[in-house]
Design a protein around this motif. Structure first.
Motif, PDB file in Angstrom:
ATOM      1  N   ARG B 107      -5.589  22.743   6.120  1.00  0.00           N
ATOM      2  CA  ARG B 107      -6.024  22.586   7.524  1.00  0.00           C
ATOM      3  C   ARG B 107      -6.417  23.925   8.138  1.00  0.00           C
ATOM      4  O   ARG B 107      -7.374  24.012   8.893  1.00  0.00           O
ATOM      5  CB  ARG B 107      -4.903  21.953   8.373  1.00  0.00           C
ATOM      6  N   LYS B 110      -9.845  25.294   5.950  1.00  0.00           N
ATOM      7  CA  LYS B 110     -11.084  24.526   5.749  1.00  0.00           C
ATOM      8  C   LYS B 110     -11.948  24.478   7.012  1.00  0.00           C
ATOM      9  O   LYS B 110     -13.165  24.352   6.924  1.00  0.00           O
ATOM     10  CB  LYS B 110     -10.756  23.093   5.320  1.00  0.00           C
ATOM     11  N   ILE B 111     -11.297  24.497   8.151  1.00  0.00           N
ATOM     12  CA  ILE B 111     -12.076  24.364   9.386  1.00  0.00           C
ATOM     13  C   ILE B 111     -12.718  25.705   9.722  1.00  0.00           C
ATOM     14  O   ILE B 111     -12.043  26.732   9.786  1.00  0.00           O
ATOM     15  CB  ILE B 111     -11.179  23.863  10.534  1.00  0.00           C
ATOM     16  N   THR B 112     -14.032  25.680   9.913  1.00  0.00           N
ATOM     17  CA  THR B 112     -14.756  26.941  10.131  1.00  0.00           C
ATOM     18  C   THR B 112     -14.405  27.533  11.496  1.00  0.00           C
ATOM     19  O   THR B 112     -14.051  26.836  12.428  1.00  0.00           O
ATOM     20  CB  THR B 112     -16.276  26.708  10.093  1.00  0.00           C
ATOM     21  N   LEU B 115     -16.364  26.073  14.291  1.00  0.00           N
ATOM     22  CA  LEU B 115     -15.887  24.778  14.769  1.00  0.00           C
ATOM     23  C   LEU B 115     -14.672  24.962  15.679  1.00  0.00           C
ATOM     24  O   LEU B 115     -14.550  24.302  16.716  1.00  0.00           O
ATOM     25  CB  LEU B 115     -15.528  23.916  13.552  1.00  0.00           C
ATOM     26  N   GLU B 155     -16.338  15.931  12.313  1.00  0.00           N
ATOM     27  CA  GLU B 155     -16.655  17.087  11.462  1.00  0.00           C
ATOM     28  C   GLU B 155     -15.387  17.708  10.895  1.00  0.00           C
ATOM     29  O   GLU B 155     -15.310  18.034   9.708  1.00  0.00           O
ATOM     30  CB  GLU B 155     -17.395  18.155  12.284  1.00  0.00           C
ATOM     31  N   MET B 156     -14.404  17.915  11.771  1.00  0.00           N
ATOM     32  CA  MET B 156     -13.157  18.536  11.324  1.00  0.00           C
ATOM     33  C   MET B 156     -12.474  17.708  10.257  1.00  0.00           C
ATOM     34  O   MET B 156     -12.032  18.217   9.227  1.00  0.00           O
ATOM     35  CB  MET B 156     -12.203  18.715  12.505  1.00  0.00           C
ATOM     36  N   SER B 157     -12.388  16.403  10.496  1.00  0.00           N
ATOM     37  CA  SER B 157     -11.685  15.537   9.559  1.00  0.00           C
ATOM     38  C   SER B 157     -12.351  15.552   8.192  1.00  0.00           C
ATOM     39  O   SER B 157     -11.678  15.561   7.159  1.00  0.00           O
ATOM     40  CB  SER B 157     -11.648  14.101  10.094  1.00  0.00           C
ATOM     41  N   LEU B 158     -13.659  15.569   8.194  1.00  0.00           N
ATOM     42  CA  LEU B 158     -14.368  15.563   6.910  1.00  0.00           C
ATOM     43  C   LEU B 158     -14.167  16.874   6.152  1.00  0.00           C
ATOM     44  O   LEU B 158     -14.152  16.898   4.920  1.00  0.00           O
ATOM     45  CB  LEU B 158     -15.857  15.269   7.122  1.00  0.00           C
ATOM     46  N   LEU B 159     -14.011  17.979   6.892  1.00  0.00           N
ATOM     47  CA  LEU B 159     -13.742  19.251   6.221  1.00  0.00           C
ATOM     48  C   LEU B 159     -12.342  19.257   5.606  1.00  0.00           C
ATOM     49  O   LEU B 159     -12.129  19.776   4.511  1.00  0.00           O
ATOM     50  CB  LEU B 159     -13.867  20.420   7.209  1.00  0.00           C
ATOM     51  N   ILE B 160     -11.376  18.650   6.335  1.00  0.00           N
ATOM     52  CA  ILE B 160      -9.991  18.660   5.836  1.00  0.00           C
ATOM     53  C   ILE B 160      -9.823  17.719   4.650  1.00  0.00           C
ATOM     54  O   ILE B 160      -9.267  18.083   3.627  1.00  0.00           O
ATOM     55  CB  ILE B 160      -9.018  18.253   6.982  1.00  0.00           C
ATOM     56  N   PRO B 162     -12.327  15.256   2.749  1.00  0.00           N
ATOM     57  CA  PRO B 162     -13.676  14.658   2.643  1.00  0.00           C
ATOM     58  C   PRO B 162     -13.634  13.200   2.180  1.00  0.00           C
ATOM     59  O   PRO B 162     -14.540  12.440   2.494  1.00  0.00           O
ATOM     60  CB  PRO B 162     -14.368  15.527   1.591  1.00  0.00           C
TER      61      PRO B 162
END
Lengths: 531, 531
Positions: B107, B110-112, B115, B155-160, B162
């Motif tokens: 967590r 992964k989140i840029t 973001l 977006e966040m959820s997909l980064l954490i 996929p």
């Protein structure tokens, strides 16, 4: 190097330093909470929080980035003095920032981790040994600790400034730029004048104890066996709090950016110019000490709140050592809070809050005399009045000096101490708990701290003497004028002058001048004791 | 890898993580002070302190060291599940620590940064837009913000994760291991039973308003125009504080390791198991809400204080999400604080503190009924009673689910909201301020938070139902037994089970079971409303 490039280096340096200064303000919050709010069992986890903060702060303080930036900004002259390169690129605040950051960096990096750990261990062990020694009034239980501190402080000082007198390096930490020789000279001048003054007052009191003795003067404002009201607490805490808040606010303390609370030992702290916090303590048998504590801490906090917000979290935006800090608290405590004008305004307010006091029907002169009593039979520094206090400081300074230059051994301290108390105050010390063991400072090796209490008192007298129409403003309780003067001439300047003497010269026209202080005391106490 | 070598890696990992967990506890102190003690103008410098703490915490949380240690400790199975290598080397707490650190690291890394900054900016802007929209009761002023949040959270959820359902990833943050499908099923079961129960009560109240209406029940304990005493404040703050402190202490709150203060919104926090702090607020017209707030927050704090001290500042030593946290506060607030046994003990104490209350001559049954009134005409979640509260949560959950899967558009939210309020509670929403704009949560994109309020309520009923002789302990106010049971079965286990369902199964014998909750409500409210 081109101007813009130098500017970039400077800005990067300041940005880095800001980060650890802000982190230090977080540590100050943790300290405040610990002393004012924390439940008792929170101590262990608070210790862990502070250890982590200290470690992260140290990492930032000793970062190679600082060394890199400094190497582009400063150079060492032939006489070993550090100066800023291309100093026409920078204004005076910026130049002082660079010099101060360099100085901090030397202190933070030269002292070995091993030495820091030894000092930390000794602080903790030393405190417990001091408590034990004082309880038993047995100096021998403490003297080895003191010797260890002498050794550690010498080692540290030589690492920081190998070519400088050790006592000067220690003093510099509390009063930047001041030297031990200057202090010795100034204290000699004070001592020479005050010893005979104290003797003269003692004679007067012995001749007429009903009029002049501490007991008769203090009884006027304290609750005792003879109290008129059948009250256990003639000065309730909530009423004293109300008075303290009113007074602090009138002096210029803004409760929108500050708090007043209670703690075991009064203190002040700040996390920024917009969040300053003071504490005091109350005794329900009398109200003058609690109020004096509030006024004293208000003085400290007005300094912190008055620093120039343009330089937030930069070294120039900090108090100029303990001497100048103490000059601010004592300015308000003594030159305002002990004045007749002050009591003319606040005695009636206090009488409304405390019916017991009203019954005593004190005059302004009564309370003025009582608040300015010379406590001639007192052995304890923190209970001393304004006139005998200097003697307590001078004897400690002389002993510290002797310990550092080897002319006094740790075993001889009580003997020397007691002889000086006899000579300076005319008293026979009954035991070491009331003598050389009374203060906590040496248990943490805080040498050179004591003199700044007196240097601060002297500076406060000098500042008062140079404010235009000071007497008139005091009579009129024109606090706003006084606060503005201090804001402009002391507070806003922060540490830009680098030394306290330079700040005093700028603000008052001369470096620290003992004559002004002595003159103030002689005039005031000659009148009080009809000399 | 040899056993000792693995052990060294594990210890290094824990040592590193401890550092940022301690730093997070410093941030919690800064938050507490901000909400309880800080003077108003301290806000800006507090913001700077928190920014520096956040930056240093983030550096530690994303350190390549963690990645290095984890690569030696975990492996990814074919089904993408993360498992601990050589898991026979570690006990269950250690294995959970490793899994939890891995999860946190994903967590955190992964989140840029871009973001995170967009979310931070939107939180601030979104809050102001929500305030404005609510003031004007105009949904259109808020709907674009909500759409932005839907996009960012996706977006966040997909980064954490996929490969995982977005709603599940969001829910996992508040209730680890819970899935959206499970929640939907459980809520369906609750809804099916509670809608008819609420309708039946409404019918009963309409038939006999003197006996059952909120107004007549609440009037018994509130001060109104008819007050017997000529007092503006029949329930003074200092007396309510005294009552709150007595009750909290009896429930098991230890004031040697905690504080109770006042804040605008009641909350609880902790810096360690030995420093837990709660707040409440008081209304001087009545005393039940302030006391209920104290009991609720005491429940949270007993959880924090009851975590296993062996694992201090490790991921397993933390509350298992908001569902279990809320189960602890609601256990004490509802299952203890709303009981007849509770009032049998505390009504006489309250009567001694509040003469106004004594004059009302309430019976235990009066205050029990009054405290358990179903407020049938209420639109506001935070003012809802135990029976209608679930409906407020369910409709929010259904709307969030629709927003995330695209079946509800942001523009349609008020329409959907109002239809659901009509269907579930039988009320016509008069405006969006009392409807879809009432809660702050969506302005910071806190999707999936609402359901945990109800999941927590359900868990609290399930826990109560599985404590041996629960009714008897409640009747006898045997708080120590209840607290010990929770300490052993819930608190000490921290996050070791990784999911709330596993913890519930361990403590109560089954995963979350809606029948127990529904049965509790049906039994209680059938008796109260003579159904």
């Amino acid at each position: 190097m081109a101007s813009t490039a130098l500017r970039v280096v400077y800005n990067n340096l300041i940005e880095h330093v800001r980060k650890y200064k802000i982190l230090q303000s977080v540590n100050a919050l943790a300290d405040w909470d610990e002393l004012v709010m924390m439940p008792p069992k929170g101590a262990e986890s608070r210790g862990l929080q502070k250890t982590v903060l200290a470690s992260l702060t140290h990492d930032l303080q000793t970062s190679p980035l600082i060394e890199k930036y400094l190497s582009e900004l400063v150079t060492t002259q032939d006489d070993q003095k550090i100066v800023v390169k291309n100093d026409s690129e920078f204004d005076e605040y910026e130049i002082s920032n660079i010099i101060l950051i360099h100085k901090e960096f030397i202190r933070n990096t030269k002292i070995t981790k091993e030495l820091v750990e030894r000092a930390s261990e000794l602080s903790s062990r030393g405190y417990h040994q001091w408590v034990e020694a004082r309880k038993k009034s047995d100096w021998t239980l403490f003297q080895d600790t003191l010797q260890e501190w002498v050794n550690i402080r010498k080692e540290m000082s030589l690492l920081i400034e190998p070519n400088q007198n050790i006592a000067d390096t220690l003093l510099d930490e509390y009063d930047p730029g001041m030297t031990c020789e200057q202090v010795a000279q100034v204290f000699e001048d004070v001592k020479k004048e005050l010893i005979p003054l104290i003797q003269a007052i003692r004679k007067k009191v012995e001749e007429n104890p009903e009029k002049y003795s501490d007991a008769s003067l203090l009884a006027k404002i304290q609750a005792g066996a003879d109290e008129l009201f059948d009250q256990k607490e003639p000065f309730p805490v909530e009423k004293q709090t109300e008075l303290s808040k009113q007074v602090a606010q009138e002096l210029g303390f803004d409760f929108e950016m500050g708090r007043l609370d209670v703690s075991v030992h009064p203190f002040s702290t700040s996390f920024s110019t917009n969040d300053v916090r003071i504490t005091t303590r109350y005794n329900t048998k009398e109200f003058v000490n609690g109020l004096a504590g509030t006024v004293h801490e208000t003085g400290h906090s007005l300094y912190e709140a008055g620093l120039n917000p343009l330089y937030a979290y930069q070294p120039v935006q900090s108090a100029l050592g303990t001497t100048i800090h103490e000059s601010q608290s004592l300015f308000w405590e003594r030159h305002v809070g002990l004045s007749k004008g002050f009591w003319r305004k606040w005695l009636p307010v206090a009488e409304e809050l405390f019916p017991y006091l009203k019954q005593k029907k004190l005059s302004v002169d009564d309370i003025y005399r009582s608040a300015n009593t010379v406590t001639l039979n007192n052995f304890i520094r923190i209970e001393a009045d304004e006139l005998t206090y200097p003697m307590h400081v001078i004897l400690r300074f002389e002993i510290e000096k002797g310990l550092l230059d080897g002319s006094i051994s740790v075993a001889d301290v009580p003997k020397v101490w007691n002889a000086k108390v006899k000579e300076y105050l005319g008293l026979d010390v009954p035991n070491d708990a009331k003598g050389a063991l009374q203060d906590v400072h040496w248990s943490s090796g805080a040498f050179a701290y004591f003199p700044t209490y007196l240097l601060g008192a002297m500076a406060s007298a000098q500042i008062s003497a140079s404010i235009p129409d000071f007497e008139k403003h005091i009579e009129e309780n024109n606090y706003a004028f006084l606060k503005n003067w201090l804001n402009e001439n002391i507070h806003k300047r922060g540490t830009v002058t680098l030394t306290s003497n330079k700040l005093l010269k700028e603000a008052t026209g001369s470096e620290l001048n003992p004559k002004i202080f002595v003159n103030y005391l002689k005039t005031k106490y000659s009148a009080l004791y009809d000399l």
